[in-house]
Design a protein around this motif. Structure first.
Motif, PDB file in Angstrom:
ATOM      1  N   MET A 251      16.682 -35.157 -68.178  1.00  0.00           N
ATOM      2  CA  MET A 251      15.299 -34.950 -68.557  1.00  0.00           C
ATOM      3  C   MET A 251      15.199 -33.652 -69.354  1.00  0.00           C
ATOM      4  SD  MET A 251      11.901 -34.709 -66.127  1.00  0.00           S
ATOM      5  CE  MET A 251      12.684 -35.720 -64.951  1.00  0.00           C
ATOM      6  N   GLU A 252      14.639 -33.708 -70.520  1.00  0.00           N
ATOM      7  CA  GLU A 252      14.516 -32.567 -71.423  1.00  0.00           C
ATOM      8  C   GLU A 252      13.231 -31.802 -71.113  1.00  0.00           C
ATOM      9  OE1 GLU A 252      14.342 -31.928 -76.266  1.00  0.00           O
ATOM     10  OE2 GLU A 252      14.225 -33.934 -75.414  1.00  0.00           O
ATOM     11  N   SER A 253      13.311 -30.478 -71.040  1.00  0.00           N
ATOM     12  CA  SER A 253      12.106 -29.672 -70.825  1.00  0.00           C
ATOM     13  C   SER A 253      12.002 -28.611 -71.915  1.00  0.00           C
ATOM     14  CB  SER A 253      12.133 -29.000 -69.459  1.00  0.00           C
ATOM     15  OG  SER A 253      13.073 -27.959 -69.444  1.00  0.00           O
ATOM     16  N   MET A 254      10.784 -28.214 -72.187  1.00  0.00           N
ATOM     17  CA  MET A 254      10.549 -27.156 -73.156  1.00  0.00           C
ATOM     18  C   MET A 254       9.196 -26.512 -72.859  1.00  0.00           C
ATOM     19  SD  MET A 254       9.952 -29.588 -76.427  1.00  0.00           S
ATOM     20  CE  MET A 254      11.002 -30.849 -75.747  1.00  0.00           C
ATOM     21  N   GLU A 255       8.987 -25.370 -73.444  1.00  0.00           N
ATOM     22  CA  GLU A 255       7.724 -24.665 -73.262  1.00  0.00           C
ATOM     23  C   GLU A 255       6.849 -24.901 -74.491  1.00  0.00           C
ATOM     24  OE1 GLU A 255       6.568 -20.278 -71.844  1.00  0.00           O
ATOM     25  OE2 GLU A 255       7.559 -20.338 -73.796  1.00  0.00           O
ATOM     26  N   LEU A 256       5.612 -25.292 -74.234  1.00  0.00           N
ATOM     27  CA  LEU A 256       4.606 -25.385 -75.289  1.00  0.00           C
ATOM     28  C   LEU A 256       3.723 -24.159 -75.162  1.00  0.00           C
ATOM     29  CD1 LEU A 256       2.762 -26.661 -77.454  1.00  0.00           C
ATOM     30  CD2 LEU A 256       1.686 -27.976 -75.617  1.00  0.00           C
ATOM     31  N   GLU A 257       3.760 -23.301 -76.163  1.00  0.00           N
ATOM     32  CA  GLU A 257       2.878 -22.133 -76.207  1.00  0.00           C
ATOM     33  C   GLU A 257       1.714 -22.510 -77.111  1.00  0.00           C
ATOM     34  OE1 GLU A 257       3.035 -17.679 -78.054  1.00  0.00           O
ATOM     35  OE2 GLU A 257       4.790 -18.368 -76.945  1.00  0.00           O
TER      36      GLU A 257
END
Length: 168
Positions: A1-7
Motif C-alpha cells: 500500500m502506497e502512502s504519501m503526504e498531501l500538503e
C-alpha cells in the motif's frame, strides 16, 4: 500500500454570497477527507473575499478504497453567525487522486474551483510529498505532528494554520 503526504493550503475565496444584512460576513472553511476534518480560522476582515493561507496535511494511502469516495476531498465554506447556526455558503469537491494526477512534481500547484451550491471561487495550493514506507499506518516523517490518534484508518490528518493573513 502506497502512502504519501498531501500538503494542502486553503488560500482564499472570491465573490462569496453575503451571510446577512446586519453584520459583516465572516467566513471559515471546513476541510474534509474521509472521516477526518479540520477548520480554518474565521476570516474577520475579508467579508465575501476571505483569505486564510491555512495549511493542512493529510497522510493518504493509495488503494482501491481510497480511489473512490474516501479519496474525495471536500472544502465546505461557512459564514459564522453569533445567534444562529453558521450558514452554509457552498463547497468544492475534488478527488485526491485527480489532484495527484495533475500535480507538478516537487512544485506547489495552484488551482481555483467554482463553489458548488453557492457563489464564487475557491483557490487552493497543494503539493504531494513522496511515496514512502508505511510504519504502523503512518509515514515516519509526519508521526510527531499527529494530533491525538489521527493516524488510524486509510486517511490521517495533521493540521496547522501557518499564516492567518486577515484573521485577527
Amino acid at each position: 500500500m502506497e502512502s504519501m503526504e498531501l500538503e494542502l493550503e486553503i488560500n482564499s475565496a472570491q465573490n462569496l454570497k453575503e451571510v446577512g444584512k446586519i453584520s459583516n460576513t465572516k467566513v471559515y472553511a471546513k476541510v474534509v477527507l474521509g472521516n477526518k476534518w479540520k477548520t480554518t480560522p474565521v476570516d474577520k476582515k475579508g467579508k465575501t473575499n476571505p483569505t486564510w493561507k491555512c495549511t493542512t496535511r493529510f497522510i493518504v494511502m493509495r488503494n482501491e478504497e481510497t480511489e473512490g469516495e474516501t479519496g474525495r476531498l471536500s472544502i465546505e465554506l461557512y459564514g459564522k453567525r453569533m445567534l444562529r447556526k453558521d450558514k452554509f455558503l457552498g463547497r468544492v469537491r475534488v478527488n485526491v487522486w485527480e489532484l495527484y494526477r495533475q500535480r507538478k512534481d516537487g512544485e506547489s500547484n495552484i488551482l481555483s474551483f467554482p463553489v458548488e451550491d453557492g457563489e464564487g471561487m475557491l483557490t487552493i495550493s497543494y503539493i504531494f510529498h513522496g511515496a514512502g514506507a508505511v510504519v504502523n499506518g503512518c509515514t515516519p516523517r509526519c508521526t510527531p505532528s499527529f494530533i491525538g490518534k489521527a493516524c488510524v484508518g486509510a486517511v490521517s490528518l495533521v493540521a496547522s494554520c501557518t499564516a492567518l493573513a486577515q484573521a485577527t
